[in-house]
Design a protein around this motif. Structure first.
Motif, PDB file in Angstrom:
ATOM      1  N   PHE A 173      22.193  24.076  -9.212  1.00  0.00           N
ATOM      2  CA  PHE A 173      23.078  22.946  -8.918  1.00  0.00           C
ATOM      3  C   PHE A 173      22.362  21.620  -9.126  1.00  0.00           C
ATOM      4  N   ARG A 177      22.895  18.656 -11.942  1.00  0.00           N
ATOM      5  CA  ARG A 177      23.311  17.295 -11.605  1.00  0.00           C
ATOM      6  C   ARG A 177      22.598  16.287 -12.496  1.00  0.00           C
ATOM      7  N   LEU A 181      24.501  13.626 -14.798  1.00  0.00           N
ATOM      8  CA  LEU A 181      24.225  12.192 -14.820  1.00  0.00           C
ATOM      9  C   LEU A 181      24.421  11.654 -16.235  1.00  0.00           C
ATOM     10  N   THR A 185      27.426   9.048 -17.192  1.00  0.00           N
ATOM     11  CA  THR A 185      27.084   7.741 -17.745  1.00  0.00           C
ATOM     12  C   THR A 185      27.660   7.600 -19.149  1.00  0.00           C
ATOM     13  N   MET A 188      31.258   6.799 -18.921  1.00  0.00           N
ATOM     14  CA  MET A 188      31.389   5.408 -18.483  1.00  0.00           C
ATOM     15  C   MET A 188      31.189   4.468 -19.671  1.00  0.00           C
TER      16      MET A 188
ATOM     17  N   PHE B 334      20.146   4.176  -1.702  1.00  0.00           N
ATOM     18  CA  PHE B 334      18.997   5.058  -1.771  1.00  0.00           C
ATOM     19  C   PHE B 334      18.600   5.545  -0.395  1.00  0.00           C
ATOM     20  N   ALA B 440      30.468  13.686  -2.039  1.00  0.00           N
ATOM     21  CA  ALA B 440      29.501  13.854  -3.122  1.00  0.00           C
ATOM     22  C   ALA B 440      30.070  13.365  -4.449  1.00  0.00           C
ATOM     23  N   GLY B 441      31.381  13.186  -4.507  1.00  0.00           N
ATOM     24  CA  GLY B 441      31.972  12.689  -5.737  1.00  0.00           C
ATOM     25  C   GLY B 441      32.162  13.751  -6.794  1.00  0.00           C
ATOM     26  N   TRP B 452      34.175   6.668  -9.331  1.00  0.00           N
ATOM     27  CA  TRP B 452      34.444   6.332 -10.717  1.00  0.00           C
ATOM     28  C   TRP B 452      34.950   4.894 -10.834  1.00  0.00           C
ATOM     29  N   PHE B 455      32.257   2.253  -9.920  1.00  0.00           N
ATOM     30  CA  PHE B 455      31.241   2.178 -10.963  1.00  0.00           C
ATOM     31  C   PHE B 455      31.808   1.521 -12.225  1.00  0.00           C
ATOM     32  N   VAL B 467      24.947   0.823 -12.445  1.00  0.00           N
ATOM     33  CA  VAL B 467      25.785   2.019 -12.440  1.00  0.00           C
ATOM     34  C   VAL B 467      24.931   3.253 -12.684  1.00  0.00           C
ATOM     35  N   VAL B 468      23.977   3.127 -13.609  1.00  0.00           N
ATOM     36  CA  VAL B 468      23.106   4.276 -13.876  1.00  0.00           C
ATOM     37  C   VAL B 468      22.355   4.658 -12.608  1.00  0.00           C
ATOM     38  N   VAL B 471      24.794   6.364 -10.249  1.00  0.00           N
ATOM     39  CA  VAL B 471      25.083   7.755 -10.592  1.00  0.00           C
ATOM     40  C   VAL B 471      23.902   8.641 -10.229  1.00  0.00           C
ATOM     41  N   LEU B 472      22.718   8.110 -10.472  1.00  0.00           N
ATOM     42  CA  LEU B 472      21.510   8.866 -10.139  1.00  0.00           C
ATOM     43  C   LEU B 472      21.447   9.146  -8.645  1.00  0.00           C
ATOM     44  N   SER B 474      23.909   9.128  -6.568  1.00  0.00           N
ATOM     45  CA  SER B 474      24.975  10.021  -6.100  1.00  0.00           C
ATOM     46  C   SER B 474      24.643  11.460  -6.453  1.00  0.00           C
ATOM     47  N   ALA B 475      23.869  11.647  -7.536  1.00  0.00           N
ATOM     48  CA  ALA B 475      23.412  13.011  -7.833  1.00  0.00           C
ATOM     49  C   ALA B 475      22.466  13.491  -6.744  1.00  0.00           C
ATOM     50  N   LEU B 476      21.617  12.563  -6.305  1.00  0.00           N
ATOM     51  CA  LEU B 476      20.681  12.883  -5.233  1.00  0.00           C
ATOM     52  C   LEU B 476      21.441  13.197  -3.949  1.00  0.00           C
ATOM     53  N   ALA B 478      24.385  14.256  -3.624  1.00  0.00           N
ATOM     54  CA  ALA B 478      25.141  15.504  -3.699  1.00  0.00           C
ATOM     55  C   ALA B 478      24.350  16.645  -3.104  1.00  0.00           C
TER      56      ALA B 478
END
Lengths: 625, 540
Positions: A173, A177, A181, A185, A188, B334, B440-441, B452, B455, B467-468, B471-472, B474-476, B478
């Motif tokens: 998982f 992720r 990413l 992106t 986007m 963060f 978590a989106g 979405w 961002f 935004v990058v 997204v990073l 939000s991955a964390l 998650a």
């Protein structure tokens, strides 16, 4: 009729959700419903595909819009699907191989008390995967993309009583992720550049955009593809994912989901055609992965992990082919399909072997199974001949074409692909010898036996497909079929005639086979894995998956963990700051309570005051500077 | 002296302020119902008072919501380069505009759902989750007596309604003094409500005191910021300040200090780092229904105020404040995401998650993308409105689940006790998992669309690199949401495992609404997004 293509997805989805909420009484026939749903979806897919065949080349892209998903101003996304030459092939592969694997699982999971749930997850996976390939918008594709990730995550961790399975699921998982990413992106970026994320519109508009946009988009999508398809540098999760039940490894981690990255690249061919740099990156990733996977495949003694290394390597071939542009797209898809057949076949064969060997996966404990499992041996043998590329089996045709196209692009790329073919022959021969030939090295209490019919019939079906998959290339059918989508490529003139190259490839394969025979037939195979210290560096590195995990650990995991500790400390909460393994540690309640809680208002107020000071000073500094 | 007297008689007569009652009716309804609640408290017999209080609170909110819809539909559309609707009302004190009325709507929905949680009485054996008599010292004899006589604090309903009035005013204040009053009106009842938990009372009281002290601390900064702004612009009105800022009247340092201090007060309320320190302690200590109300409502109201102050009043100096807000957005996302990974208490984890969400919202805010007439890309304001809706509903749902997982000591919020919840109670664990996935989106949940939109607004505003990062992160983030799902479904329960209380129809309704909204806004977000987009810009 194509307006009903959403039914392809809806049938397995409804079945999957239904099976999940169904109570205990569903246990008796839940597996049958799951299988029937997949088969029904396959039949409908066949009908759609057949009517696609009956149409002219121009009309073979049939789109339908289900509803408007997002609509706010110019922010517009349709929940739409497209059944065309490419997605049609995928629908057949996913539901066809999927159905065979469902049938096989009836036998394989017969004694698992959570079999109904297993079939529910498989159905949901099929639905998500179909969403991925049928989507006509990148955002809808992303939906399927996340869906297969979720299903894969649930299925890897299906045997939740095993800690290793839960850890592997989590790893898959998290690594995915990182790939997501890139996808997110990228989408986007599409919105900001083109104001749309429709696959057709983006690939059409890309030619008028600047080259750097195409390159950025290509690289972002490649990052996504690397995560999903276990390509270097995001490869580490695939070998761990073998903790899942074997049918899962066959369906998700060999035949379908892991090839989604290749699908994405081929589907986005407009973007990759527009950027030389992005294509080059795809080639490099493919080539590196194909060699790395083959290397790992040579060193693993766990039959499923050896096959997983091989999967990595074969997807590397597909990626490489996709990176070659119009010359390679069709061959990437061709190899993807044949690989789907023979690799699913071999994984299920491995499952059949494990079934007879008390779920042991260690090839050093096998040996001499040829006579005890004749059908498994025969079907596995056909898969073996197909993967190493012996004419006239399926893998021969597809791999030959990729290597030929690679030589057309660049001599060194071609050489790498050729070398990979030799190594493939080596590790697959090794696997065959250790499992089916050679002397018995069984543990005690093992009584190998052939698997029940419900498991062997799917094996036979897949074996036939592995043998005959090459017919797709008859009179270049597949290249012409896909040409409207992938564009026409002039045939590259090679330095030597194609037939000579084919001969060279066959000789290299023969050398690989011969080397393995010499190596593993000369002396008896040890029943225990030799210690790391007694093997060569190459074997050691291969066993450790080329130190990919250690690398990840050093550059990502450890820094993150330190950062977390630091932040937790910084935040003034005395909570133990373990990033991983928290689930195990949760029991230590008392320890937690003993830790001092620094919840002093004065320290909070001080933090705030510090923040105010920094804020004011920063504002002044920024402006006065 | 005489001359002064003489001139005093010449003063123009003071006319009564002109109030647009029809526009402001939703606020008046809630305020009226809150006052009615106080009267009921004084005169209604104790035996049936709880039901009456709950009933009028719910009815009042429903009426106000219906009226809000009427107001939204009847807002005048303004001419101008950007879509805007509404007008300045109450002699310039309030701005009844699209975003403001949209915020009223979601605040009332949050209020309604929270009132249902407030009124839940099945979980504590026929009593509400609030302490019987707050004046008793915890563990004292009089407390035991209060428990014996089953007394209840029915004041919680009017208190919450007063807070709701404050929130609604906060979201629509058009001058800084009104905004400050609204801030205090929304805060004071919440301080009190935080200390009223039935169980773990000391912790609850500690939370209330902390919230009060730190809240007062931040209010002071806010007030000082208002004073400096007045010094710079000579007016409390946001539009006048805008004129002064755009014309650069001089004394820029005073403006910068004012901007920073106002930001502190507002960032405190939304829980942005480094003004977040109160959040975990208060979320954990407060009675869970109050936490739900706060998490959803305060954040929404404070974000509206933040947007209004910075887009309307300080819009002309956005190049000064944007870098700072960018930095705050990054560290907020963060820190919220990373620190929540190591939390072992569900409520604290949700608190850090709310901090992380504040960060994501700030990303949309910083984009400051106002849109234009020809392009109808989603604007920062409407993306934030959508995000707040989704986040608020999912949060209330998540906290509703928290109220149901219990052991003999009341709610059991330690995460280890949640292990194996998926086996004992798949529906409850499933809905919590859904909320986690939304936070978590993950696509097909409202949270995905929310992330979405914020961002893409930030991207349109030119902050693609932010935004990058978003997204990073939000991955964390998650990771820890998934960890909770793993814990619930894939881990065996420790000891006896959690018991799940069977709630009454009230909590069930809240859960059902939250689940449907979270899923529904993920599958068909179109209508609400469209509504948010139609709300347009702030009027000045």
């Amino acid at each position: 009729m194509f307006d009903l293509q959403w039914l392809l997805i809806a049938i397995p989805l409804a079945s999957g959700l239904g099976l999940l909420v169904w109570g205990k009484e569903g246990d008796r026939f839940g597996h049958l419903i799951g299988t029937a749903a997949s088969a029904l979806s396959f039949l409908f897919g066949v009908v759609l595909f057949a009517s696609l065949l009956g149409k002219d080349g121009e009309d073979r892209s049939q789109s339908t819009k289900l509803f408007t998903w997002i609509d706010a101003g110019s922010f517009h996304v349709d929940m739409g699907f497209t059944f065309d030459q490419l997605s049609g092939l995928f629908v057949l592969l996913i539901t066809g191989v999927g159905t065979l694997i469902h049938v096989y699982s009836i036998g394989y999971m017969a004694h698992d008390e959570r079999r109904r749930r297993f079939f529910a997850f498989l159905n949901i996976f099929i639905a998500a995967m179909l969403t991925l390939v049928l989507a006509s918008d990148y955002l809808v594709l992303f939906l399927g993309w996340e869906g297969v990730g979720l299903a894969s995550y649930l299925l890897i961790g299906f045997w939740q009583h095993k800690d290793s399975a839960a850890a592997a699921a989590k790893k898959a998982f998290v690594v995915n992720r990182v790939g997501d990413l890139g996808m997110a992106t990228g989408i986007m970026l599409m919105f900001s550049e083109f104001g749309t994320s429709s696959i057709h519109a983006v690939n059409g508009a890309i030619t008028s955009a600047s080259g750097s946009v195409a390159t950025a988009l290509g690289l972002l999508l490649l990052l996504g593809a690397c995560g999903k398809s276990a390509q270097v540098p995001l490869q580490s999760w695939l070998l761990d994912a073998m903790e899942g039940p074997t049918p899962v490894s066959a369906l998700i981690h060999a035949a379908t989901m892991v090839t989604a990255g290749v699908y994405l690249v081929v589907r986005s061919n407009g973007i990759f055609d527009a950027s030389e740099a992005a294509r080059m990156a795809v080639i490099v990733v493919g080539l590196v992965t194909l060699l790395a996977g083959a290397w790992i495949g040579c060193a693993k003694d766990d039959i499923k992990k050896a096959l997983a290394g091989s999967t990595m390597s074969q997807i590397g071939y597909m990626m490489l082919a996709a990176g070659l542009g119009p010359a390679g797209y069709a061959f990437a898809i061709f190899h993807l399909i044949t690989h789907g057949f023979f690799k699913a076949n071999m994984f299920l064969g491995a499952g059949s072997v494990m079934h007879g060997m008390n779920d042991d996966v260690e090839m050093r404990h096998y040996g001499g199974l040829r006579t005890f499992m004749p059908i498994t041996f025969a079907t596995f043998g056909l898969g073996y001949l197909a993967i190493i590329g012996v004419p006239p089996f399926a893998g021969f045709w597809s791999k030959d074409k990729i290597i030929e196209a690679a030589f057309g692009e660049n001599f060194w790329v071609g050489l790498g692909a050729l070398l990979g073919a030799g190594v493939t022959a080596f590790y697959m021969t090794r696997l065959m010898i250790m499992t089916f030939l050679s002397e018995k090295r069984w543990r005690e209490d093992v009584h190998p036996h052939e698997s029940p019919k419900v498991m062997t019939w799917p094996l036979i079906g897949l074996a036939v497909l592995s043998a005959l998959g090459g017919v797709l290339l008859v009179s270049n059918w597949i290249t012409e079929w896909l040409e409207p989508l992938t564009g026409h490529a002039e045939h590259e003139e090679l330095a030597v005639p194609a037939i000579v190259l084919t001969l060279i490839i066959t000789v290299v394969v023969a050398i690989g086979v011969f080397a393995a025979v010499v190596f593993y037939r000369r002396e008896p195979i040890a029943a225990e894995t030799p210690a790391d210290s007694s093997v060569s560096f190459f074997a050691r590195a291969g066993r450790h998956e080329l130190y990919g995990n250690e690398l990840n650990d050093a550059i990502v995991v450890r820094p993150t963990r330190h950062l977390t500790r630091f932040l937790v400390w910084f935040d003034g909460k005395g909570v133990d700051g373990f990033v991983t393994g928290v689930a195990d540690r949760l029991g230590d309640t008392s320890q937690f309570l003993r830790k001092p809680q620094t919840g002093y208002v004065r320290s909070y107020a001080l933090t705030m005051f510090g923040g105010v000071a920094v804020l004011v000073l920063a504002l002044l500094a920024v402006t006065l500077a | 002296m005489i001359a002064t007297f003489a001139s005093a008689t010449d003063l123009p007569p003071i006319s009564a302020p002109d109030i647009e009652y029809s526009l402001l009716a939703p606020v008046f309804i809630i305020a009226g119902v809150a006052v009615l609640g106080v009267i009921v408290e004084a005169f209604w017999p104790r035996s049936s008072r709880f039901l009456v209080q709950a009933g009028i609170a719910v009815l009042g909110i429903v009426a106000a919501f219906a009226d809000t819809i009427w107001v939204f539909v009847h807002l005048d559309k303004l001419d101008g380069s950007r879509l805007a609707r509404g007008q300045v009302a109450a002699e310039g004190a309030l701005a009844v505009d699209g975003p403001g009325v949209f915020a009223w709507g979601i605040l009332l929905i949050f209020g309604l759902l929270s009132m249902l949680l407030f009124a839940e009485r099945r979980l504590e054996g026929g009593l509400s989750g609030f302490t019987g008599r707050a004046a008793d010292a915890p563990g004292s004899a009089s407390e035991a007596e209060a428990i014996k006589h089953r007394v209840e604090h029915t004041e919680v309903f009017p208190l919450a309604l007063f807070a709701l009035v404050g929130m609604m005013l906060f979201a629509t204040s058009n001058d800084l003094l009104t905004m400050f009053v609204a801030l205090e009106v929304l805060s004071l009842p919440l301080y009190l409500l935080c200390g009223l938990a039935r169980r773990r009372r000391l912790m609850s009281q500690e939370a209330a005191l902390k919230y009060f002290l730190l809240g007062a601390f931040s209010s002071v900064f806010f007030l000082y910021g208002i004073a400096l702004t007045y010094g710079y612009a000579g007016s409390f009105r946001l539009s006048d300040i805008d004129v002064a800022v755009t014309n650069r009247t001089g004394g820029e340092n005073m403006l910068l200090a004012a901007t920073a201090l106002m930001a502190v007060g507002l960032l405190f309320k939304i829980g942005a780092v480094p003004f977040h320190t109160w959040t975990p302690d208060v979320y954990q200590g407060a009675p869970t229904p109050v936490t739900a109300f706060m998490a959803a409502g305060t954040k929404a109201a404070a974000f509206l105020a933040l947007l209004r102050v910075f887009f309307v009043a300080f819009g002309g100096s956005s190049w000064d404040w944007r870098p700072i807000i960018v930095a705050i957005a990054i560290i907020t996302m963060f820190l919220g995401a990373v620190v929540s990974i190591s939390q072992t208490d569900v409520k604290r984890m949700l608190a850090y998650s709310s901090i992380a969400h504040a960060g994501f919202l700030l990303v949309g805010f910083v984009g400051a993308y106002a849109g234009s007439q020809d392009s109808s890309r989603i604007t920062s304001t409407s993306s934030i409105l959508f995000y707040l809706t989704v986040y608020g509903v999912s949060s209330i749902g998540a906290f509703a689940v928290v109220t149901l997982v219990r052991d003999s000591g009341g709610e059991t919020t330690h995460l280890s006790k949640w292990a194996g919840l998926g086996k004992t109670s798949p529906v409850l664990a499933g809905s919590f998992a859904l909320f986690m996935l939304s936070f978590a989106g993950i696509p097909l949940t409202g949270g995905f669309i929310g992330k979405w939109t914020v961002f893409s607004a930030a991207w349109s505003g030119g902050f693609w690199w932010l935004v990058v990062i978003g997204v990073l992160v939000s991955a964390l983030a998650a990771y820890f949401y998934v960890r909770v799902i793993v814990l619930m479904f894939f881990t065996d329960p420790v000891g006896e495992g959690p018991t799940v209380a069977v709630p009454s129809v009230l909590t069930t309704t809240v859960l059902a609404v939250a689940v449907i909204a979270t899923l529904g806004l993920g599958i068909i977000p179109g209508p609400l997004l469209d509504l948010a987009q139609h709300a347009g810009a702030f009027v000045r």
